[in-house]
Structure formats: C-alpha cells, structure tokens
Design a protein around this motif. Sequence first.
Motif, PDB file in Angstrom:
ATOM      1  N   GLY A 160       1.021  -1.385   0.280  1.00  0.00           N
ATOM      2  CA  GLY A 160      -0.125  -0.070   0.183  1.00  0.00           C
ATOM      3  C   GLY A 160       0.342   1.069   0.013  1.00  0.00           C
ATOM      4  N   LYS A 161       2.011   0.955   0.233  1.00  0.00           N
ATOM      5  CA  LYS A 161       3.288   2.734  -0.066  1.00  0.00           C
ATOM      6  C   LYS A 161       2.934   3.197  -1.416  1.00  0.00           C
ATOM      7  CE  LYS A 161       5.589   0.764   4.150  1.00  0.00           C
ATOM      8  NZ  LYS A 161       6.807   0.716   4.666  1.00  0.00           N
ATOM      9  N   GLY A 162       3.244   4.582  -1.550  1.00  0.00           N
ATOM     10  CA  GLY A 162       3.142   4.836  -2.593  1.00  0.00           C
ATOM     11  C   GLY A 162       4.998   5.187  -3.228  1.00  0.00           C
ATOM     12  N   ILE A 163       4.946   5.784  -3.527  1.00  0.00           N
ATOM     13  CA  ILE A 163       6.585   6.421  -4.362  1.00  0.00           C
ATOM     14  C   ILE A 163       7.062   6.651  -3.432  1.00  0.00           C
ATOM     15  CG2 ILE A 163       8.113   8.059  -5.536  1.00  0.00           C
ATOM     16  CD1 ILE A 163       4.735   9.309  -7.122  1.00  0.00           C
ATOM     17  N   TYR A 164       8.305   5.438  -3.484  1.00  0.00           N
ATOM     18  CA  TYR A 164       9.123   5.324  -2.289  1.00  0.00           C
ATOM     19  C   TYR A 164      10.726   6.407  -2.858  1.00  0.00           C
ATOM     20  CZ  TYR A 164      13.813   3.151  -0.466  1.00  0.00           C
ATOM     21  OH  TYR A 164      14.893   2.872   0.061  1.00  0.00           O
ATOM     22  N   GLN A 165      11.141   7.019  -3.843  1.00  0.00           N
ATOM     23  CA  GLN A 165      12.222   7.774  -3.754  1.00  0.00           C
ATOM     24  C   GLN A 165      11.232   8.337  -5.407  1.00  0.00           C
ATOM     25  OE1 GLN A 165      15.799   5.902  -4.383  1.00  0.00           O
ATOM     26  NE2 GLN A 165      16.311   6.862  -2.204  1.00  0.00           N
ATOM     27  N   TYR A 166      12.225   9.815  -5.392  1.00  0.00           N
ATOM     28  CA  TYR A 166      11.670  10.378  -6.996  1.00  0.00           C
ATOM     29  C   TYR A 166      12.746  11.908  -7.716  1.00  0.00           C
ATOM     30  CZ  TYR A 166      10.759  14.474  -3.976  1.00  0.00           C
ATOM     31  OH  TYR A 166      10.911  15.344  -3.065  1.00  0.00           O
ATOM     32  N   ALA A 167      12.531  11.664  -8.906  1.00  0.00           N
ATOM     33  CA  ALA A 167      13.618  12.935  -9.252  1.00  0.00           C
ATOM     34  C   ALA A 167      12.889  13.572 -10.657  1.00  0.00           C
ATOM     35  CB  ALA A 167      14.737  12.255  -9.822  1.00  0.00           C
ATOM     36  N   THR A 168      13.192  14.848 -10.769  1.00  0.00           N
ATOM     37  CA  THR A 168      13.245  15.673 -11.855  1.00  0.00           C
ATOM     38  C   THR A 168      14.384  15.890 -12.066  1.00  0.00           C
ATOM     39  OG1 THR A 168      12.863  17.475 -11.191  1.00  0.00           O
ATOM     40  CG2 THR A 168      11.053  16.246 -11.240  1.00  0.00           C
ATOM     41  N   GLY A 169      14.264  16.046 -13.504  1.00  0.00           N
ATOM     42  CA  GLY A 169      15.683  17.321 -14.374  1.00  0.00           C
ATOM     43  C   GLY A 169      15.636  17.318 -15.604  1.00  0.00           C
ATOM     44  N   THR A 170      17.108  18.021 -16.259  1.00  0.00           N
ATOM     45  CA  THR A 170      16.945  17.945 -18.040  1.00  0.00           C
ATOM     46  C   THR A 170      17.360  16.778 -18.778  1.00  0.00           C
ATOM     47  OG1 THR A 170      17.228  20.107 -15.990  1.00  0.00           O
ATOM     48  CG2 THR A 170      17.857  19.928 -18.589  1.00  0.00           C
ATOM     49  N   LYS A 171      17.456  16.870 -20.016  1.00  0.00           N
ATOM     50  CA  LYS A 171      17.626  16.188 -20.685  1.00  0.00           C
ATOM     51  C   LYS A 171      17.751  17.196 -22.207  1.00  0.00           C
ATOM     52  CE  LYS A 171      13.134  16.200 -22.878  1.00  0.00           C
ATOM     53  NZ  LYS A 171      10.993  15.027 -22.567  1.00  0.00           N
ATOM     54  N   GLU A 172      18.593  16.865 -23.022  1.00  0.00           N
ATOM     55  CA  GLU A 172      18.513  16.312 -24.074  1.00  0.00           C
ATOM     56  C   GLU A 172      19.246  18.655 -23.965  1.00  0.00           C
ATOM     57  OE1 GLU A 172      15.054  16.111 -26.694  1.00  0.00           O
ATOM     58  OE2 GLU A 172      15.091  14.107 -25.402  1.00  0.00           O
ATOM     59  N   SER A 173      20.113  18.859 -23.339  1.00  0.00           N
ATOM     60  CA  SER A 173      20.503  20.224 -22.977  1.00  0.00           C
ATOM     61  C   SER A 173      21.699  19.460 -23.143  1.00  0.00           C
ATOM     62  CB  SER A 173      19.678  21.130 -21.994  1.00  0.00           C
ATOM     63  OG  SER A 173      20.977  21.789 -22.573  1.00  0.00           O
ATOM     64  N   GLY A 174      23.324  20.287 -23.511  1.00  0.00           N
ATOM     65  CA  GLY A 174      24.799  19.783 -24.159  1.00  0.00           C
ATOM     66  C   GLY A 174      24.542  18.219 -23.151  1.00  0.00           C
ATOM     67  N   ASN A 175      25.640  17.910 -21.951  1.00  0.00           N
ATOM     68  CA  ASN A 175      25.962  16.710 -21.592  1.00  0.00           C
ATOM     69  C   ASN A 175      24.618  16.397 -20.951  1.00  0.00           C
ATOM     70  OD1 ASN A 175      27.976  16.627 -23.761  1.00  0.00           O
ATOM     71  ND2 ASN A 175      29.136  17.705 -21.406  1.00  0.00           N
ATOM     72  N   GLN A 176      23.287  16.725 -20.692  1.00  0.00           N
ATOM     73  CA  GLN A 176      23.108  16.692 -19.318  1.00  0.00           C
ATOM     74  C   GLN A 176      21.910  15.270 -21.088  1.00  0.00           C
ATOM     75  OE1 GLN A 176      21.673  19.971 -18.875  1.00  0.00           O
ATOM     76  NE2 GLN A 176      21.531  19.874 -16.561  1.00  0.00           N
ATOM     77  N   GLU A 177      22.034  13.438 -20.481  1.00  0.00           N
ATOM     78  CA  GLU A 177      21.211  13.490 -20.705  1.00  0.00           C
ATOM     79  C   GLU A 177      19.525  12.310 -20.617  1.00  0.00           C
ATOM     80  OE1 GLU A 177      23.370   8.875 -22.423  1.00  0.00           O
ATOM     81  OE2 GLU A 177      24.827  10.161 -20.472  1.00  0.00           O
ATOM     82  N   GLY A 178      19.761  12.787 -18.869  1.00  0.00           N
ATOM     83  CA  GLY A 178      18.397  12.277 -18.415  1.00  0.00           C
ATOM     84  C   GLY A 178      18.066  11.998 -17.083  1.00  0.00           C
ATOM     85  N   GLY A 189      17.601  10.863  -7.423  1.00  0.00           N
ATOM     86  CA  GLY A 189      18.356  12.262  -6.149  1.00  0.00           C
ATOM     87  C   GLY A 189      17.270  13.028  -5.533  1.00  0.00           C
ATOM     88  N   MET A 190      16.305  12.438  -6.232  1.00  0.00           N
ATOM     89  CA  MET A 190      15.016  13.745  -4.526  1.00  0.00           C
ATOM     90  C   MET A 190      14.716  15.714  -4.833  1.00  0.00           C
ATOM     91  SD  MET A 190      13.725  11.221  -3.390  1.00  0.00           S
ATOM     92  CE  MET A 190      12.970  11.690  -2.039  1.00  0.00           C
ATOM     93  N   ASN A 191      15.854  15.578  -6.449  1.00  0.00           N
ATOM     94  CA  ASN A 191      15.104  16.987  -7.018  1.00  0.00           C
ATOM     95  C   ASN A 191      13.364  16.513  -7.392  1.00  0.00           C
ATOM     96  OD1 ASN A 191      16.053  19.347  -8.450  1.00  0.00           O
ATOM     97  ND2 ASN A 191      15.862  18.411  -9.971  1.00  0.00           N
ATOM     98  N   PRO A 192      12.725  18.520  -6.781  1.00  0.00           N
ATOM     99  CA  PRO A 192      11.200  18.417  -6.865  1.00  0.00           C
ATOM    100  C   PRO A 192      11.000  18.851  -7.396  1.00  0.00           C
ATOM    101  CG  PRO A 192      12.679  19.333  -4.901  1.00  0.00           C
ATOM    102  CD  PRO A 192      13.698  19.405  -5.921  1.00  0.00           C
ATOM    103  N   ILE A 193      11.478  19.719  -8.658  1.00  0.00           N
ATOM    104  CA  ILE A 193      11.752  20.296  -9.526  1.00  0.00           C
ATOM    105  C   ILE A 193      11.820  20.971 -11.133  1.00  0.00           C
ATOM    106  CG2 ILE A 193      11.728  22.299  -8.763  1.00  0.00           C
ATOM    107  CD1 ILE A 193       8.733  23.412  -9.707  1.00  0.00           C
ATOM    108  N   ALA A 194      11.918  20.754 -12.199  1.00  0.00           N
ATOM    109  CA  ALA A 194      12.587  20.665 -13.217  1.00  0.00           C
ATOM    110  C   ALA A 194      11.818  21.371 -14.173  1.00  0.00           C
ATOM    111  CB  ALA A 194      13.504  19.917 -13.548  1.00  0.00           C
ATOM    112  N   GLN A 195      12.130  22.771 -15.040  1.00  0.00           N
ATOM    113  CA  GLN A 195      11.715  23.311 -16.241  1.00  0.00           C
ATOM    114  C   GLN A 195      12.804  23.113 -16.956  1.00  0.00           C
ATOM    115  OE1 GLN A 195      13.069  26.961 -16.350  1.00  0.00           O
ATOM    116  NE2 GLN A 195      11.837  27.110 -17.928  1.00  0.00           N
ATOM    117  N   GLY A 196      11.537  23.023 -18.175  1.00  0.00           N
ATOM    118  CA  GLY A 196      12.188  23.074 -19.638  1.00  0.00           C
ATOM    119  C   GLY A 196      12.143  21.918 -20.767  1.00  0.00           C
ATOM    120  N   SER A 197      13.296  21.378 -20.681  1.00  0.00           N
ATOM    121  CA  SER A 197      13.569  20.058 -21.231  1.00  0.00           C
ATOM    122  C   SER A 197      14.006  19.181 -20.019  1.00  0.00           C
ATOM    123  CB  SER A 197      14.230  20.659 -22.405  1.00  0.00           C
ATOM    124  OG  SER A 197      14.594  18.821 -23.275  1.00  0.00           O
ATOM    125  N   VAL A 198      13.127  18.856 -20.333  1.00  0.00           N
ATOM    126  CA  VAL A 198      12.526  17.783 -18.546  1.00  0.00           C
ATOM    127  C   VAL A 198      11.965  16.278 -18.940  1.00  0.00           C
ATOM    128  CG1 VAL A 198      12.542  19.923 -17.237  1.00  0.00           C
ATOM    129  CG2 VAL A 198      10.433  18.839 -17.902  1.00  0.00           C
TER     130      VAL A 198
END
Length: 683
Positions: A160-178, A189-198
């Motif tokens: 019955g437990k929900g999300i254990y861990q989460y992450a948001t991040g940037t993709k398709e920008s420079g060397n950031q694969e996602g 990584g538990m980053n709570p928010i990301a904006q743009g190409s995410v």
Amino acid sequence: MPRDLPIGNGSLLVNFDSNYCLRDFYFPRVGRDNNTVGHPNRVGIWVNGRFSWLHDHGWEREMTYLPDTLITDVRLSHRELGVSLHCHDTVDSERTIFLRSIEVINHWDHPREVRLLFCQDFHIGETEAGDTAYYEPVNDFLIHYKGKRYFLVNGRSEDGKGIYQYATGTKESGNQEGTWRDAEDGELGMNPIAQGSVDSAVSLRHVVPSQGKTRFFFWIAAEQGYFEVKELNALTLLKGPEALFQSTERHWRKWVTKQEDFFDLSKRAQEVYRRSLLIIRTQIDNGGAILAANDGDSSLFNRDTYSYMWPRDGALVAHALDLAGCPELTEKFFEFCAGLMPKSTYYLEGYLLHKYNPDGSLGSSWHPWIRNGEPKLPIQEDETALVLWALWSHYETYKNQHLAESLFDRMIRPASKFMLNYRDKKTGLPLESYDLWEERYGVLTFTTAAVCAGLEAGARFAALFGDEELEKQCTEGARRMKEAVLKHLYRPDLARFARMINYKPDGNYSVDPTIDSSLYAVFAFGVLPADQPEVVNTMQAIEKRLWIQTDVGGIARYENDYYHQKSNDVGRVAGNPWPICTLWLAHWFIETAKNKDDLKKPREIIEWVANHALPSGVLAEQFHPYTGEPVSISPLTWSHAAFVETVLIYTRKYHALSSEKQVPGALKKGERKQRTAAKEKRT
C-alpha cells in the motif's frame, strides 16, 4: 521498430515496441499529440544492488494480450537476476488513465529487496521546450505539465505504500542525457522540480519473499487541467487499480465477441480477427477520425508520420467495421467527413483533399496544385467516392435515416455533383487525379471503379430523398463510366485491365500496362461481376505475376514496387508482400466460389495473413519477402480492416454455400440470376 502492443480508448493511445518499451503517448486525440515523440520511456528493476532496464538484452520476452481485450499479457524472465515479471498494461475503457500491473517473482531461496523505477520522457505537445515536472509532497505524486496538458504519475506497492523515491531533471541539453541515468544505481536524487526540457523518474519498493512474489501498480492520468487530473488520481486510489483493470477487461470482451461462427478457420485466424477489431479501435479517435497508423518511429525517417485520416483508408476501415457490427464508430466517421466538406453549394467544392489531422484540420501533403504550368486539384478522387460508397453500405445495413438525411445536403449531394462534373466529356471517365498509392497521376482503373460506386451511392441516396434530377444524373454518369471502363481501361492486347491511362493534348491517351493489385476494384466496387472474363483474366494475371516466389509468399502491390524494396529479383519478387493486396486476391476467390471446395484458396490466404501477424496479433503494412518480418508501419489500420472484411466475406459465403444443395456441374436453374441480383443489392 514495430509497435507490438497498442492500447487505448479513443482519447488516449499508448504504444509499446518489440522490446516492451513505452514509445508513444497520444493525448488528447488519437494521432495528436504524441507527447513522447517516440522517445523511450524506460522501466528498470533493481534487485539487491543489481540493475537492468526491461528493454535491455538478457531478458526473455513473451508479448501478447489477454484474450479478447486491450490488456497486455507480457512475461519477462532474467536468469542472471533470478527474477521473472508478469505484466499487464491497459488504458481504462472510460477514462484517460494508463495503468500498469507488474508482478515480480523471486526465484532465489532468500528474500530480496526489489525496486521498480519508472522514467518519463515527455515532450508535451510534441516539443521538449517549456515543460515542467515537479513532485507534490502532500498528495505524493509527480506531475508533468505544459499549457492544457497535465500528466500525473503515481503508483503503489503491494503493502500500500506509494512513491519511494523521485527525481526530476534536465535532458537533451549539453551533456545532460536525462534523469533516467540517475536511476541506474537504484537511487533517485529527489530533485523536486525541473523546467524546460525535462524528464522524471519515480520508484516503488518492496521486499519479495524467498521463492515468492509481489505486485506493483503504476499509473499515469492524463487531463487538460490540474484539478481534473488530480480527480482521476483520486478515483484510481478510491476504486483501486485492480478494479479498473477488471472493468476494462469486461468492457472489451463484451465489445469484441460479436462474430460467433468462424466455420473451418483456425483458432489463430479467429484470434487475429478479434485482435484486429481491437487494434482498429485503438486507432480511431473519439471525434470520428480513423487514423492510418500511429507509429512514432516513422517521424524519424521522413520527419512526418502516418497519424492522419486518409478518407479512402477511413472509408474502407469503416466498411469493415459496419460488416462487423460496429456502427457506433462508423457513424462518427461519416459525420467527421461531412465536416470536412467546405460550406458551399458550388459543385467544385464537393471533394475531400489528401489527408486530415484528427481535429479536422488539413494534413501535410506532397501533391502540388500545379502540373505542367496548369492549375490542378491535388486530390485522389477515390477518397471522395469511397466515403459515399461506404455510407450507402452503412445505410443498407443499419437504415439510419436520421444520419443519411443529415448528411445529404452537407456531403452526399455536393460530392455527387463534383464527381459528375469532374469527368472527361469525351470518354466519360474521371479526370486525372493521384492514385491510391499516392505515387502517380492519371486515370486509374481503381479510381474509376471507386467513382462508379460513389455515383451509384449518390443515385440511391437521391432516390431515397426524392431528388429525381440528381438520381437521373448519377445513374447515367455511372452507366456511361462503366461502359468507358471496358472501352478504354480494358486492353485486349494485354487480355486484362491496365493500371491507368493519361490524357494527351491531342485528345488521345497513353496507357500504363503495369499489373497492379488494386485492379481488384473492378469487381469489389460492383463495376463488373467477379466471374466476368475480363475480371477473371486480370485477377489471374495478378496472382501469376505478383505472387512472391519465395518461402514467404503473398502478393506485392505492383510490378517492381520500389517502396522499401528488399530485392532486385523482379521476376521472382515483384515487391514486398502486403496483407491488403494478398487479401484482395482472397476476396476474388470468395466471390467466384461455387461450392465449399472453391473456398480452399481464400482460406489458405486468410491463414497465411494470420500466421504472419506478430505474436500479439499486430499486422504490418508489408512483410520482408525473404524473412517475413514486418516492414514499414506496424500496425497499419488498413491491414487489420482488410483482414476483418475478408474473414466476414468468407464466413458469409461459407454459410451461404452450406445452405444450398450442391449440384455438380452447371448452376441450378435461375441460380446465376439470383446471385447476380444479390450481388447488385450488396454493392
């Protein structure tokens, strides 16, 4: 890569590729928008420190559906990890909720911690710019949004437990694969928010007992506002994902089990028939558009897709659905087509253009409005004609007077007048337009047969609604066009029909003698009886010259077909075999059958197509002539519709022949006349 497992409900369509990776997420319409643009949305499993993506090498896969449903039934096994998975995926039959159930089986003799990691790579509105992904702690879910597109991600483990861990991040920008790279160690990584190409990732966690199993649920709710998508999430939690799976299973089994007697067709052919109906349903938008295909990979090669409504394809699919007893879908299609007609009484406005988006806007096109310095309509006239032909067939079957009456002034009359005026006065044939394969320009035998059928449908509707002048004009136009088919398109020197002719400035015309499988239209649309010598000669030539002389077999589109060509041995391999074209030959065998023994060949063709479908039942546009593997788009809606239509024509002919007393030799007295009259009524 083929889309082995499409699931949907007319507003949300989700596709999986052959590695069981989610690749397409169409919302709010089937065919528009693909909010992943074909990018992989990965799922990974972490077991006591070891990690693997489910689409990686090392997994053994069995991918199909639960019988007679749009619920996947996927089994995965990984020997080195010592686990196997039993997965079900579906789109709720009523709501825009994508649901997943993943059962993890632990094959080792001690308990192990298991984490499932779900990665979302959305390109909302078919672009990566301006997206936002964030985790909402109070409600314990993750949201992607842009404009009026909201995708809510959530899940539950067996405890019955929900999300254990989460992450948001940037993709398709420079060397950031996602963010998916962050998931490969099982920790997010538990980053709570990301904006743009995410992108984003969430994980679910549970300890699986020794030689035991546990079950995880995951879902994505799609809506056009925050509160609406939040409500879908609350409903999923209230009812429970399992209950939504069960109600969806009941819905599809009730919907698809309408054909009861398949006579001597194999179990596999019966399965592919029902699967074809279900797959066709996934490709139809609830607004009425019947999409040709929704395979996101096609955009990688030509920067365009098959996610359009071609009126011809749609009409032929609608005809098959009407035969199968699905008028609730076809009525919306005819309404959709009527809405595409310009609001004008001027006769030249009564035609349909190349292709359309599911919202009714005009689709992309490569047909020019000018040829040889002169203005020309960039149309395939069969697209206008076949909609009327299919509509009359629908009316004959269901007698929907209200629908026919509502469409008469908006579509039937203007389309009929256009076909009457868009003719060569000298020959009585249609003026030149593009062919059904969208490759050449001229007066096609296929197009001419379609226009004959369209004019006859127009005449019947005109008689129904008391327009005597239009009835007279359409009847005479169709009669003269049928005569012209024999006079100009049948070539005695070839002893068969030509593919097309082209008018010359001096009033004469050139002849294209290519054998083309689409010549079947002469009997299929009622221009000539299937057993008339000119038709017999043509269909025998198609079988002889276009049958693939390899172990694969099947019928090519036409001689030396260049599209996705796999062989230069034109004498043996005229092109790649197409299910559609092969089933057209079966259609002719069925029409000319005089007893049940004559049904052997078409039965073999039906079984051939069924056996070349993917294990899931998906049919491609064409097959490789040496390996039988899918080529080009998969699934193709038209392929499935042709299979449905052929099976129904076969079973009805089998029933008719079983009801008759078989008399050796000549037909019984009056039997030929009765069959001819029955055929005329059908067509």
